[in-house]
Design a protein around this motif. Sequence first.
Motif, mmCIF file in Angstrom:
data_model
loop_
_atom_site.group_PDB
_atom_site.id
_atom_site.type_symbol
_atom_site.label_atom_id
_atom_site.label_comp_id
_atom_site.label_asym_id
_atom_site.label_seq_id
_atom_site.Cartn_x
_atom_site.Cartn_y
_atom_site.Cartn_z
ATOM 1 N N ALA A 158 31.341 91.197 14.855
ATOM 2 C CA ALA A 158 31.007 91.895 16.045
ATOM 3 C C ALA A 158 30.437 93.457 15.494
ATOM 4 O O ALA A 158 29.472 93.724 15.758
ATOM 5 C CB ALA A 158 31.826 91.792 17.018
ATOM 6 N N LEU A 159 31.441 93.994 15.069
ATOM 7 C CA LEU A 159 30.932 95.610 14.426
ATOM 8 C C LEU A 159 29.650 95.513 13.666
ATOM 9 O O LEU A 159 29.007 96.359 13.692
ATOM 10 C CB LEU A 159 32.110 96.231 13.987
ATOM 11 C CG LEU A 159 33.308 96.307 14.891
ATOM 12 C CD1 LEU A 159 34.464 96.897 14.201
ATOM 13 C CD2 LEU A 159 32.980 97.410 15.976
ATOM 14 N N GLY A 160 29.757 94.669 12.515
ATOM 15 C CA GLY A 160 28.518 94.610 11.657
ATOM 16 C C GLY A 160 27.263 94.309 12.395
ATOM 17 O O GLY A 160 26.287 94.905 12.083
ATOM 18 N N HIS A 161 27.332 93.482 13.450
ATOM 19 C CA HIS A 161 26.031 93.335 14.255
ATOM 20 C C HIS A 161 25.592 94.426 15.177
ATOM 21 O O HIS A 161 24.559 94.839 15.141
ATOM 22 C CB HIS A 161 25.842 92.213 14.865
ATOM 23 C CG HIS A 161 26.000 90.770 14.252
ATOM 24 N ND1 HIS A 161 24.897 90.488 13.615
ATOM 25 C CD2 HIS A 161 26.644 89.863 14.159
ATOM 26 C CE1 HIS A 161 24.865 89.223 12.784
ATOM 27 N NE2 HIS A 161 26.027 88.931 13.074
ATOM 28 N N LEU A 162 26.715 95.157 15.772
ATOM 29 C CA LEU A 162 26.553 96.369 16.554
ATOM 30 C C LEU A 162 26.081 97.472 15.665
ATOM 31 O O LEU A 162 25.487 98.303 16.124
ATOM 32 C CB LEU A 162 27.935 96.297 17.367
ATOM 33 C CG LEU A 162 27.936 95.539 18.430
ATOM 34 C CD1 LEU A 162 29.630 95.685 18.950
ATOM 35 C CD2 LEU A 162 27.067 95.323 19.344
ATOM 36 N N THR A 198 32.551 87.306 21.869
ATOM 37 C CA THR A 198 31.673 88.550 21.706
ATOM 38 C C THR A 198 31.285 88.194 20.244
ATOM 39 O O THR A 198 29.914 88.684 20.156
ATOM 40 C CB THR A 198 32.704 89.567 21.802
ATOM 41 O OG1 THR A 198 33.197 89.744 23.036
ATOM 42 C CG2 THR A 198 31.778 91.044 21.430
ATOM 43 N N ALA A 199 31.852 88.029 19.321
ATOM 44 C CA ALA A 199 31.448 88.052 17.802
ATOM 45 C C ALA A 199 30.356 86.725 17.794
ATOM 46 O O ALA A 199 29.417 87.053 17.104
ATOM 47 C CB ALA A 199 32.612 87.616 16.833
ATOM 48 N N THR A 200 30.612 85.753 18.547
ATOM 49 C CA THR A 200 29.846 84.502 18.052
ATOM 50 C C THR A 200 28.346 84.824 18.801
ATOM 51 O O THR A 200 27.270 84.530 18.695
ATOM 52 C CB THR A 200 30.388 83.229 18.493
ATOM 53 O OG1 THR A 200 31.021 83.293 19.899
ATOM 54 C CG2 THR A 200 31.470 82.666 17.529
ATOM 55 N N LEU A 251 30.740 97.987 22.065
ATOM 56 C CA LEU A 251 31.673 98.687 21.098
ATOM 57 C C LEU A 251 33.025 99.135 21.471
ATOM 58 O O LEU A 251 33.924 98.894 20.939
ATOM 59 C CB LEU A 251 30.838 99.962 20.369
ATOM 60 C CG LEU A 251 29.779 99.673 19.231
ATOM 61 C CD1 LEU A 251 28.923 100.849 19.060
ATOM 62 C CD2 LEU A 251 30.488 99.253 17.932
ATOM 63 N N ASP A 252 32.876 99.720 22.743
ATOM 64 C CA ASP A 252 34.087 100.195 23.513
ATOM 65 C C ASP A 252 34.923 98.940 23.717
ATOM 66 O O ASP A 252 36.147 99.120 23.658
ATOM 67 C CB ASP A 252 33.493 100.756 24.844
ATOM 68 C CG ASP A 252 32.957 101.889 24.756
ATOM 69 O OD1 ASP A 252 32.833 102.853 23.591
ATOM 70 O OD2 ASP A 252 32.491 102.684 25.807
#
Length: 182
Positions: A176-180, A122-124, A144-145
């Motif tokens: 991941a959260l940073g990109h979202l 997910t992060a990559t 996000l969920d």
Amino acid sequence: ARRLAGLRSADGGYQLEPGADAGALYAAFLALGMYGDLGLAEPEPARLAASFETLRTADGGYANLAALPLGTTPSTAALVALRRELGLAPEPDVARWLFAAASPAGGFLATPDAPVPDLLSTATALHALALLEAPLDPLRERTLDFVDSLWTGRAFVGTWDDDQPDSEYVFYALLALGHLAT
């Protein structure tokens, strides 16, 4: 830098051990990062870029090693970052391949046949899609969920089947959260 050059494979890529015939995307990613940390440019960028083609899979993704039949999300994402770092245009259809790896349940699958999404993939994937300037809005809420579902109250785990929090997954969650969030 000399030791790093000694890890170049015969095809122009990099491998974790000297003397290899074919490179690996992960090793190329590490090598390019190390050259950058040393303040040096990749000495043979055209050879390195040419080595990536042997890692393209029939499904349109990229695998870490040429012998693998299916692309993997982390390897395909690494390819995006490597091409960008080398100043090369994005591969056509790579964004579409990465979007296809998005699970309807949220997150991204490591391979097309993976049973559940994972935080590394997910992060990559999100990082690669951001590098490609692809719109994340269509999958923002469910992703996000998914990331939120991996929070244990103290740290993050890698998948729904994992019960061991790990600092590595905290990093992936933050990526991941940073990109979202943007």
